[in-house]
Design an enzyme around this catalytic site. Sequence first.
Site, mmCIF file in Angstrom:
data_model
loop_
_atom_site.group_PDB
_atom_site.id
_atom_site.type_symbol
_atom_site.label_atom_id
_atom_site.label_comp_id
_atom_site.label_asym_id
_atom_site.label_seq_id
_atom_site.Cartn_x
_atom_site.Cartn_y
_atom_site.Cartn_z
ATOM 1 N N ASP A 83 0.839 -1.198 0.000
ATOM 2 C CA ASP A 83 0.000 0.000 0.000
ATOM 3 C C ASP A 83 0.871 1.243 0.000
ATOM 4 O O ASP A 83 2.091 1.170 0.206
ATOM 5 C CB ASP A 83 -0.923 0.007 1.224
ATOM 6 C CG ASP A 83 -2.139 0.910 1.037
ATOM 7 O OD1 ASP A 83 -2.297 1.503 -0.046
ATOM 8 O OD2 ASP A 83 -2.937 1.015 1.992
ATOM 9 N N LYS A 84 0.231 2.377 -0.224
ATOM 10 C CA LYS A 84 0.888 3.684 -0.179
ATOM 11 C C LYS A 84 0.003 4.640 0.595
ATOM 12 O O LYS A 84 -1.184 4.386 0.828
ATOM 13 C CB LYS A 84 1.147 4.230 -1.590
ATOM 14 C CG LYS A 84 -0.096 4.429 -2.460
ATOM 15 C CD LYS A 84 -0.899 5.675 -2.236
ATOM 16 C CE LYS A 84 -0.135 6.936 -2.600
ATOM 17 N NZ LYS A 84 -1.060 8.122 -2.501
ATOM 18 N N SER A 86 -0.284 9.177 1.170
ATOM 19 C CA SER A 86 0.225 10.536 1.001
ATOM 20 C C SER A 86 -0.260 11.392 2.155
ATOM 21 O O SER A 86 -1.366 11.197 2.660
ATOM 22 C CB SER A 86 -0.264 11.114 -0.332
ATOM 23 O OG SER A 86 -0.040 12.510 -0.390
ATOM 24 N N ARG A 171 -10.311 15.632 14.305
ATOM 25 C CA ARG A 171 -9.138 16.406 13.900
ATOM 26 C C ARG A 171 -9.469 17.334 12.733
ATOM 27 O O ARG A 171 -8.964 18.450 12.632
ATOM 28 C CB ARG A 171 -7.999 15.469 13.493
ATOM 29 C CG ARG A 171 -7.324 14.754 14.642
ATOM 30 C CD ARG A 171 -6.393 13.664 14.142
ATOM 31 N NE ARG A 171 -5.389 14.191 13.236
ATOM 32 C CZ ARG A 171 -5.003 13.580 12.118
ATOM 33 N NH1 ARG A 171 -5.553 12.434 11.757
ATOM 34 N NH2 ARG A 171 -4.067 14.114 11.358
ATOM 35 N N SER A 186 -2.540 7.993 12.796
ATOM 36 C CA SER A 186 -3.723 7.854 11.952
ATOM 37 C C SER A 186 -3.413 7.040 10.702
ATOM 38 O O SER A 186 -4.133 6.109 10.343
ATOM 39 C CB SER A 186 -4.250 9.237 11.570
ATOM 40 O OG SER A 186 -5.369 9.121 10.706
ATOM 41 N N LYS A 191 -2.927 1.341 8.128
ATOM 42 C CA LYS A 191 -2.031 0.555 7.275
ATOM 43 C C LYS A 191 -1.601 -0.733 7.964
ATOM 44 O O LYS A 191 -1.574 -1.800 7.342
ATOM 45 C CB LYS A 191 -0.805 1.385 6.884
ATOM 46 C CG LYS A 191 -1.135 2.644 6.084
ATOM 47 C CD LYS A 191 -2.040 2.341 4.905
ATOM 48 C CE LYS A 191 -2.499 3.607 4.207
ATOM 49 N NZ LYS A 191 -3.495 3.324 3.142
#
Length: 439
Positions: A83-84, A86, A171, A186, A191
Amino acid sequence: MFLPQEVIRRKREGEALSEQEIRCFIAGVTDHSVSEGQIGAFAMAVYFQGMNLDERIALTCAMRDSGQVLDWASDPLPGPILDKHSTGGVGDVVSLMLGPMIAACGGFVPMISGRSLGHTGGTLDKLDSIPGYTTSASESLFRRVVKETGVAIVGQTGELAPADKRIYSVRDVTATVESIAMITASILSKKLAEGLNALVMDVKVGSGAFMPTFEQSVELAQSIVQVANGAGVKTTALLTDMNQCLASSAGNAVEVREAVQFLTGEYRNERLLEITMAQSAELLVSAGLAGGIEQAREQLQSVLDSGWAADVFGRMIHGLGGPSDFVERYDDYLPTSAIIKPVYMEAEGYLAAMDTREVGMAVVQLGKGHTVASDTIDYGAGITDICRLGDRIDPSRPVAMLHARSDASWNQAADMLRGALTVTEQVPQPHSLIYKKLS
């Protein structure tokens, strides 16, 4: 006896919290014995006082363990789980291409994504613009689509990291998004709950980044790499440029449209292509699916050129409830705005700087995104054909096309966009696209 207010007080005073205190607080978040006000107060205390590495690991693991952690051992996938993530940017639509590209190369991507935060777009909001697509899939559907297509992009279910889902929403509306400790926990709580073998992190730098300075972006990248690797997931981080929009568009449906065009080869923004290839290549190498970066790039280009990645994307969309012919007929399905008009600048010269955060806020204004938790979103609104740094600007050349629901919304966003652009007589020096890699 556990008292949430005592944990908040200790952190407010800058004291280090124990693993037990953190686990008790997160358990209270999960069972709702800790109120939203207390979550907000805790987030604000962490924002100002920070957390050491042990606290960050404890917070991340407690949030991960607040729900079910995916175990793929009972029904093994025939490839690595990748996974990634950003930190968020404007026009950052990489997830929609990277997932299918990795899947087409033999990886499996159970991507749990989020909604917009502040000035940045959210992957789930983008996918919500596709008719029928469910971002709130059950675990059984999520697993089935991952196994059958190689990728599924959904939101946090009630079973996966429920504490994060609750904290995340608070948040967003309490100005505590930028906390390094909270961002780390978070991201990684979701993940780590996916059962990953490897992760690549994209940490933004520049005027549209969460972290206002390069040094703070490095600090965040180091935090994520240290916590994730410490938890047993091979992780690398790339620091990438967000001094201008990444894609040529920013919004929900407009970014989905650009993602499809990217996958099919109809149009590929060069900056977007390079960032997507760089992140994808890191994952293939980390997972052993490629022997090196160059080999990984060749594989990725091959699945793009063959149409395999676009086919995977289409099958994912259909598997999660969207149209079976979405890739072929995306313009028939994606919502559009009533008003689509160009924006012009009065100045003449070269585009020297872009306040990318303000561009993102113009997109929020157009779409009425998440300024408060109850906001609804106009999925067709956004900005397309966005000018690039170094472009020649004059009063006859549009700097962007604005998609709006009303003239009033268009006018306000146009003023914001013009105010975000700086035009000078001198051609600006180009920014680096990838500043640094951490592992």
